[in-house]
Motif scaffolding. Structure first.
Motif, PDB file in Angstrom:
ATOM      1  N   PHE A 620       0.820  -1.208   0.000  1.00  0.00           N
ATOM      2  CA  PHE A 620       0.000   0.000   0.000  1.00  0.00           C
ATOM      3  C   PHE A 620       0.861   1.269   0.000  1.00  0.00           C
ATOM      4  O   PHE A 620       0.328   2.384   0.062  1.00  0.00           O
ATOM      5  N   GLY A 621       2.153   1.120  -0.039  1.00  0.00           N
ATOM      6  CA  GLY A 621       3.017   2.288   0.041  1.00  0.00           C
ATOM      7  C   GLY A 621       2.849   3.221  -1.142  1.00  0.00           C
ATOM      8  O   GLY A 621       2.705   2.792  -2.290  1.00  0.00           O
ATOM      9  N   ASN A 622       2.830   4.557  -0.822  1.00  0.00           N
ATOM     10  CA  ASN A 622       2.725   5.607  -1.842  1.00  0.00           C
ATOM     11  C   ASN A 622       1.455   5.486  -2.676  1.00  0.00           C
ATOM     12  O   ASN A 622       1.439   5.856  -3.848  1.00  0.00           O
ATOM     13  N   ALA A 653      -7.237  -0.838   7.815  1.00  0.00           N
ATOM     14  CA  ALA A 653      -6.846   0.446   8.394  1.00  0.00           C
ATOM     15  C   ALA A 653      -5.514   0.327   9.114  1.00  0.00           C
ATOM     16  O   ALA A 653      -4.626   1.192   8.993  1.00  0.00           O
ATOM     17  N   GLU A 654      -5.335  -0.754   9.845  1.00  0.00           N
ATOM     18  CA  GLU A 654      -4.075  -0.960  10.558  1.00  0.00           C
ATOM     19  C   GLU A 654      -2.912  -1.107   9.584  1.00  0.00           C
ATOM     20  O   GLU A 654      -1.842  -0.514   9.775  1.00  0.00           O
ATOM     21  N   THR A 659       1.851   2.537   6.704  1.00  0.00           N
ATOM     22  CA  THR A 659       2.676   3.049   5.610  1.00  0.00           C
ATOM     23  C   THR A 659       2.879   4.568   5.723  1.00  0.00           C
ATOM     24  O   THR A 659       3.462   5.180   4.807  1.00  0.00           O
ATOM     25  N   ASN A 660       2.333   5.176   6.803  1.00  0.00           N
ATOM     26  CA  ASN A 660       2.451   6.628   7.020  1.00  0.00           C
ATOM     27  C   ASN A 660       1.887   7.427   5.854  1.00  0.00           C
ATOM     28  O   ASN A 660       2.586   8.230   5.212  1.00  0.00           O
ATOM     29  N   PRO A 661       0.603   7.258   5.559  1.00  0.00           N
ATOM     30  CA  PRO A 661       0.017   8.022   4.447  1.00  0.00           C
ATOM     31  C   PRO A 661      -0.104   9.505   4.811  1.00  0.00           C
ATOM     32  O   PRO A 661      -0.294   9.858   5.981  1.00  0.00           O
TER      33      PRO A 661
END
Length: 1476
Positions: A620-622, A653-654, A659-661
């Motif tokens: 899910f990153g970026n 959600a967790e 990934t620090n969106p």
């Protein structure tokens, strides 16, 4: 012309592909016409040529009017293209073929008046294309003749007129062809006639006032030799099409094609000269052309797309292979071009569909390595459209197993896998209705064109079937092709197109078999090291089966599926990897998982760890939250329960928040956003929602959810727009265009990982491929062979059969070979249900001095060309390949049986070997209903009861007459049988290996059992109870010649393969023992052949020490035959027994074994001829020659056998006396009496072995006496009353000599042995002689026997009992002697015995007195012991009863002694001589 053929330019498509594409282009237009659609070509029968090539005789039927003409003109025109297609496919290089052959069908269309404008236009287009692609050039084979036909066809072009514009297009194309011919490279080769014809056509066109200006201008330009630019609707393949686009850039079309073919990949900093275009312009041109193909773009019409398709096809044909070298160009083809082309393949516009399929075929022809998954998609789409909507199980009508059955893969698979159904893989599907009519023809032709490469099936197997993530495309294509050969009622339509479809499917199957056969012969390519290793591919294939099964079980019940996956080590294989993670990886990577079930499984509370691991596998990153959620929801379907949705959303959600969106401050914010996106997606795209959510509504709903703050408007607008423009489509809801877009996206993602298509015509995987599909392949070929009438198809099917047999032998797969034999045997018509045992009387005619039986089968088979072809092919395949056959031997021998019953087998296969008269022919019928009585000459065996030739017939049955036609058909049958070389196959059976030979013998035994034991049981059960009671004895089967034939064949094979007797003996013995155990219920000939066969095999068994005991098991079976049967087969028994015992001297070793031998001999004594042979055998055993084999083990048996021979002589004489014949039987006139007389001498001669037995074998005297001596004496004693005077006299003489002679091994001191001489020999003899009924046998000479027997009794008593030193009590024995003498005195007062008995008695008394045994009383005080007193008293009493005073006269009492004392010494014996 001697000019060399120019090479094909680098990057261009092959000439074969172009030619096949043009054939398809013309025939598709022809089929589009309703009249031509029904004109399926049916080739003129070439039965005579086909039959003659296989050595068959054909009967020419007289044609009835025009009924023999096959097809119409349309059929012949269509057939020309079919024939050309076959020639092109079989040719190695089409450019070497005569140009007249290549152009012939096209020119026939041009000059045919039945053609229409569009059809003629298509043919002219193809001719023009041949000029463009340089197929017609100065070096072409047979160019002058081709140009002559071309000019002739153009000048005589005729077609049915339609609309004027269409007709003018045809004229335009005629002008273009003339221009290419006159102005091209071959113009200088034209002759005067051709030039005149073409110019005349041009001038005629110019002068036609009704034509439009463009046409007349075209004609004028053609006549002037100028080039013109074609208008839309012109040639479908031409560089001019590119020229139209290229001219806008100031370059020519030829430059465009040439530059594309020669352009090398450019360096990024490469400088391109301004005056020459390069890769950038080509990329742009290709992009524009491809974009025009978008079927969803309303700006472009089908006419524009058709032009773009032709341009793209030209580009691919000219430079397709070079495009792969340029990633930028290749990417356009792999993605957008394929995407649009595959969607256009669903088009209902015939011209667009035809052009699309042609472009697709060209694309795969040139760029196949880059199109692995695209090819899988197109093949799946094509088969989906071609397969019937509800396919029924195909059946060949041959009693075969289901065509879908296939053996297991080579690697071990746990039990129960075959029952699992394989779920279809999630490859994109273009869901459309099944193709029909000309669309179906186009798709089939395209599939056939794509699959024409020798490595096509290998490539499918290695790239798809051995890939975990791909469909089993090889198996699917073969399954479709094999099922497509059978007719399908669900498709409807006319018979003609269906036959075309069947032929194309058959061609696909036969090509697969043909290419594999060539690879088996060594025409194979090495496997590239750059490819995945074969072992790894095979391992993947075996695991794929497990994976599919595990996935199917998971989709049915997740718990069961997980247990199966763990058991087969598909999950939890790494002990260091957490179990939830291992399972999550499998669930994510398996494309065949049920997405709904997967979502339900992951969302359960107990699977929370698996859900977390699954979520962790997603990147899910970026990514925006909308895109991340979209990616998640594409992997599984959300469950319906709110708690499950909540659990998935919370886990998402967790994972996403980790990934620090940007802009998202808390995990709860992600949770709310996810829910809002799901609701927004439903609100915006659900057709049932009338009022859609606006951006303002969406923003308002998300106030203060970001850790108490609001999301930025831009952030929420991006989410809103993303969902509005692209709906999040749940798995299994991907339908329509959106579904295709999703599937295509998935395909491109997979293609980046899967790599290039591996192409290699290797044989490394052939055995696995063949094992997977051989059964439906052979069944389909068999169906085509039986049902199709096209000679070409029949020939190819025959070749297919042979190649399948070759592959079966090459791969060591006897089940395949058996299946081929079964299919072909049923096609012959020679394998039928079990016939009755009665063979009709068929007429026999003379043909060149040879008798020919005209039977119903010979006439029927002679008219069945298919059956004859199948027979010849079958036996040609089996000849030389017998070792590859197992179960198929049953069909082979069934056909042998059928041919035998109709007198069609070679004569050497009808013979049965005999011990007596060599060989004879198996009879087909009985000559008489009753058995013939045995003859004393013994020259013939029980075979004399039957006809000895299959061509004889009973005079009691009317024989029908044979017509000339029947004879001719029979000759055809005989020619076919001769071509089958059955005698050669029969000889080859003797050379088989062990496994094949045992299989052949088992097949024979099964057939023989069916006709004998099984039939007997069945008919006996079906017989009414009343009939069974009324019958005389048990129910008996009538004579069945087939059962004799099968038995003889079985025994003959075993006899000629003694090295394998140990393997085949149990099979044959089971059948023989079953027959002989109920011998009375079968015909005597069958039993006789069983006896002969058993003894022939025993002769071989005797040579095998390990099987020696089986010889005596067989002897025991023969010894148990009923007397009636034993007598009928006695000659055969004794002949076989003599041969075994004579040639294998050490075969009989124990007493039990000798007893079995003698039991067989005894069973033959009543048979006149057999008894002679058996007596010779016994004589050989007793002779002084080296053959002499008398041992302690066989003496008893010899005595019994010799006694039986003597008894037989007595019976013969007695029977003669009862018949009141004048001449008395004796040794001079009766062999039976002579043998009896010799047997007595041989019996007595056995006494010479007593001493050697005691000396050499250390046998105790008592055993010699009791086992070897006493039986001989007993036998001689019995024969002393033999009816034959000579035998009786000899017996008495020998008995007296033995008893009174020195050879008797009698222990005198053992009184019990002496008593046995009297009790078991002499007393029974005298008892019998005293019987009146015995005297009546020979009243004249038997009294003499009494006399001699009484004398022998007295002499034996004197010799054995009345001797000095006798200590035993002889009173009982002496009293019995006196009793017998008394009876002899009273038997007949006129008998000489009245004089002889007293004399003999007198001698006995004197000897007894001399030895002190019998002492008369001298005085009251005489010195006698009590025994002497008692003996004298009883003797006196006995003798006084029949001879009063005789004892006193013989032994008078002495005078009293004058001495006062008693002398206790014994008196000395008198000097009375002992009579001899």
């Amino acid at each position: 012309m001697d000019t060399a053929i120019p090479p094909t330019p680098v990057g261009c498509v092959s000439m074969r592909h172009i030619l096949l594409s043009e054939i398809l282009a013309v025939t598709s237009v022809m089929r589009k016409n309703s009249r031509w659609a029904l004109s399926t070509h049916s080739f003129k029968s070439r039965e005579s040529a086909l039959a003659n090539s296989l050595g068959l005789r054909r009967v020419r039927n007289v044609p009835e009017g025009n009924a023999t003409r096959r097809g119409s003109t349309e059929q012949e025109l269509m057939g020309g293209f079919q024939e050309l297609k076959r020639i092109v496919k079989d040719a190695e290089d089409v450019r070497t073929l005569p140009l007249t052959t290549l152009l012939g069908p096209f020119l026939a269309i041009i000059r045919s008046p039945l053609s229409t404008g569009p059809i003629t236009s298509a043919a002219l287009t193809s001719i023009h294309n041949f000029f463009v692609c340089n197929l017609i050039h100065v070096s072409s084979n047979n160019l002058p003749a081709a140009l002559s036909e071309l000019s002739n066809s153009i000048s005589r072009c005729k077609f049915e007129t339609s609309d004027s514009s269409g007709d003018e297009v045809v004229l335009l194309k005629i002008m273009a062809v003339i221009q290419e011919t006159l102005c091209g490279s071959i113009g200088h080769t034209l002759g005067d006639v051709e030039v005149c014809e073409m110019l005349e056509t041009v001038l005629t066109t110019c002068c036609q006032m009704r034509l439009s200006d463009p046409v007349t201008e075209e004609a004028k330009l053609s006549s002037n030799g100028y080039d013109v630019v074609e208008q839309e609707g012109g040639m479908s393949i031409s560089n001019n099409s590119i020229a139209e686009v290229a001219d806008e850039s100031g370059v020519s079309g030829s430059q465009s094609a040439e530059t594309l073919a020669q352009q090398e990949p450019l360096e990024p900093q490469a400088q391109v000269q301004r005056e020459q275009y390069g890769l950038a312009s080509i990329i742009e041109l290709l992009r524009v052309v491809i974009n025009v193909l978008d079927p969803n773009d309303p700006l472009h019409t089908d006419s524009i797309r058709l032009t773009a398709l032709r341009i793209l096809n030209v580009a691919l044909e000219v430079s397709g292979t070079r495009i792969c070298e340029f990633p930028s160009l290749s990417a356009l083809i792999v993605d957008q071009a394929c995407k649009f082309l595959f969607q256009l393949a669903r088009s209902d516009h015939h011209a667009v569909l035809q052009a699309t399929l042609r472009t697709i075929a060209t694309m795969f022809e040139t760029m196949r390595p880059k199109l692995k998954l695209q090819q899988e998609l197109f093949l799946a789409f094509t088969i989906d459209r071609l397969a019937p909507p509800a396919p029924a199980k195909a059946s060949s009508g041959l009693g075969a197993k289901s065509a879908g059955a296939s053996p297991r893969p080579s690697t071990p698979i746990p039990p129960g896998l075959d029952s699992e159904t394989e779920k279809a893989p999630s490859t994109p599907r273009l869901l459309v209705a099944p193709a029909r009519g000309d669309t179906r023809e186009l798709l089939l032709e395209t599939l056939a064109q794509i699959s024409r490469h020798p490595s096509f099936m290998v490539d499918l197997y290695t790239n798809y079937d051995c890939d975990m993530n791909c469909e089993n495309m090889f198996e699917r294509v073969i399954e479709f092709a094999t099922k497509g050969i059978y007719p399908s009622q669900s498709l409807g339509g006319h018979e003609g197109p269906q036959q075309n479809a069947q032929g194309l499917c058959l061609d696909l199957v036969l090509s697969f078999v043909n290419h594999m056969a060539f690879r088996a012969q060594g025409q194979t390519d090495p496997w590239s090291t750059a490819f995945t290793s074969p072992k790894e591919l095979q391992h993947t294939k075996s695991r794929k089966k497990l994976l599919l099964t595990g996935t199917a079980r998971f989709n049915a019940k997740p718990k069961t599926g997980i247990a199966f996956l763990e058991e087969n080590k598909l999950i939890y294989t790494d002990p260091n990897e957490p179990r939830p993670l291992s399972l999550a990886k499998f669930l994510k990577s398996s494309a065949r998982m049920d997405k709904r079930l997967l979502g339900d499984f992951l969302s359960r509370q107990e699977n929370n760890e698996v859900l977390k691991a699954f979520m962790g596998l997603l990147d899910f990153g970026n990514k925006s939250v909308a895109e991340a959620l979209r990616e998640l929801l594409e992997t599984f379907r959300l469950p319906g329960e709110s708690q499950q949705i909540d659990r998935i959303t919370e886990t998402f959600a967790e994972s996403y928040f980790a990934t620090n969106p940007p802009e998202i401050k808390s995990q709860d914010a992600v949770y709310v956003l996810a829910f809002s996106i799901i609701m927004l997606n439903t609100d915006l795209h659900n057709p049932q929602v009338r009022k859609r959510m606006t951006i303002e509504d969406y923003m308002r709903n998300l106030r203060s959810v970001n850790a108490g703050d609001d999301f930025s408007p831009e952030f929420l607008r991006n989410i809103y727009d993303s969902i509005r423009k692209r709906e999040i489509i749940m798995p299994e809801e991907h339908t329509g265009q959106a579904g295709f877009e999703y599937a295509w996206k998935d395909l491109l993602a997979r293609s980046r990982q899967t790599g290039d298509l591996m192409i290699c015509n290797t044989s490394l995987f052939d055995i696995d491929m063949f094992k997977a599909v051989w059964r439906p392949v052979v069944s389909a070929i068999a169906y085509a062979f039986i049902t199709f009438d096209d000679d070409y198809i029949i020939e190819r099917a025959i070749t297919g059969f042979r190649q399948c047999a070759t592959l079966a032998r090459h791969f060591g797969m006897p089940d395949v070979f058996d299946y081929v034999v079964v299919q072909l045997s049923q096609a012959t018509g020679l394998v039928s249900e079990m016939s009755t045992s009665q063979v009709p009387n068929y007429p026999v005619v003379d043909n060149d001095g040879q008798p020919i039986t005209v039977s119903s089968l010979s006439v029927r088979f002679g008219t069945n060309l298919k059956g004859q072809l199948a027979a010849v092919v079958l036996f040609n395949i089996v000849n030389g390949n017998g070792n590859a056959l197992r179960e198929g031997w049953t069909q082979i021998f069934e056909m042998f049986q059928t041919l035998f019953l109709h007198s069609l087998l070679p004569i050497q296969m009808l013979q049965m070997e005999d011990f007596l008269g060599g060989v004879s022919i198996i009879p087909l019928r009985r000559s008489q209903p009753a058995r013939a009585a045995p003859r004393s000459d013994g020259l013939l065996s029980a075979l004399s009861s039957y006809l000895m030739t299959p061509y004889s017939s009973s005079s009691e049955t009317l024989v029908p007459e044979a017509t000339d036609s029947d004879v001719e058909h029979t000759l055809s049958t005989i020619d076919c049988i001769n071509s089958c070389r059955l005698d050669g196959l029969y000889s080859q059976i003797m050379q088989l290996d062990s496994d094949a030979l045992v299989a052949a013998v088992r097949a024979l035994e099964a057939l023989a059992h069916e006709r004998t034991v099984a039939r007997l049981t069945q008919e006996a059960d079906e017989m009414p109870q009343g009939d069974a009671v009324a019958q005389d004895g048990p129910y008996a089967l009538p004579y069945d010649p087939a059962s004799v034939f099968l038995l003889e064949t079985m025994v003959s094979i075993a006899s000629q393969t003694p090295q394998y007797i140990e393997e085949v003996w149990p099979v044959i013995f089971e059948h023989l023992s079953a027959l002989l155990s109920t011998a009375m219920q079968y015909s005597i000939l069958l039993i006789e052949r069983a006896v002969v066969g058993l003894l022939r095999l025993c002769y071989i068994l005797a040579q095998k020490p390990s099987l020696r005991d089986q010889v005596f098991v067989s002897f025991d079976v023969l010894a148990g035959l009923p007397p009636q049967i034993a007598s009928a087969v006695a000659e055969q028994i004794v002949a076989g027994l003599t041969r075994i015992v004579r040639d294998h001297k050490d075969i009989v070793k124990s007493q039990t074994e000798w007893n079995l031998v003698f039991a067989l001999i005894r069973a033959t004594i009543q048979h006149a001829e057999a008894s002679r042979q058996s007596f010779e055998l016994v004589s050989a055993l007793l002779s002084d020659a080296p053959e002499q084999r008398v041992t302690p083990d066989n003496v008893t048996g010899l005595v019994t056998v010799l006694d039986d021979f003597v008894t037989a002589a007595s019976a013969a004489v007695e029977a003669q006396q009862q018949g009141r014949r004048i001449q008395t039987l004796n040794t001079s006139n009766s062999p039976v009496v002579e043998r009896g007389r010799k047997a007595i001498d041989m019996l007595a001669d056995l006494k010479r072995f007593w001493a050697p037995f005691m000396e050499n074998t250390s046998i105790p005297q008592e055993q010699v006496w009791r086992q070897y001596c006493l039986p001989i004496l007993t036998s001689l004693g019995r024969q002393c009353i033999n009816v034959s005077r000579e035998v009786r006299h000899a017996a008495l003489v020998h008995l007296q000599r033995i008893i009174l002679g020195p050879h008797l091994p009698l222990d005198i001191m053992n009184h019990s042995q002496v008593e046995e001489v009297f009790d078991k020999v002499l007393f029974p003899l005298l008892d019998e002689l005293l019987k009146p009924q015995v005297l009546m046998r020979d009243p004249l000479s038997l009294p003499e026997a009494r006399l001699r027997a009484s004398a022998l009794l007295c002499k034996a008593f004197m010799h054995l009992e009345a001797r000095e030193g006798q200590q035993s009590d002889i009173r009982v024995l002496w009293m019995r002697v006196l009793d017998l003498l008394e009876r002899l005195m009273h038997v007949d007062r006129r008998d000489p015995l009245r004089e002889a008995v007293p004399e003999s008695l007198k001698n006995v008394l004197l000897v007894m007195s001399a030895t002190g045994i019998l002492v008369p009383p001298s005085s009251p005080d005489s010195r006698r012991d009590d025994a002497q007193q008692q003996l004298w008293t009883t003797t006196h009493e006995k003798i006084e009863r029949f001879l009063p005073g005789f004892l006193d006269d013989v032994l008078p009492s002495p005078a009293p002694s004058p001495l006062p004392y008693m002398d206790t010494s014994l008196p000395s014996a008198p000097a009375t001589p002992i009579p001899s």
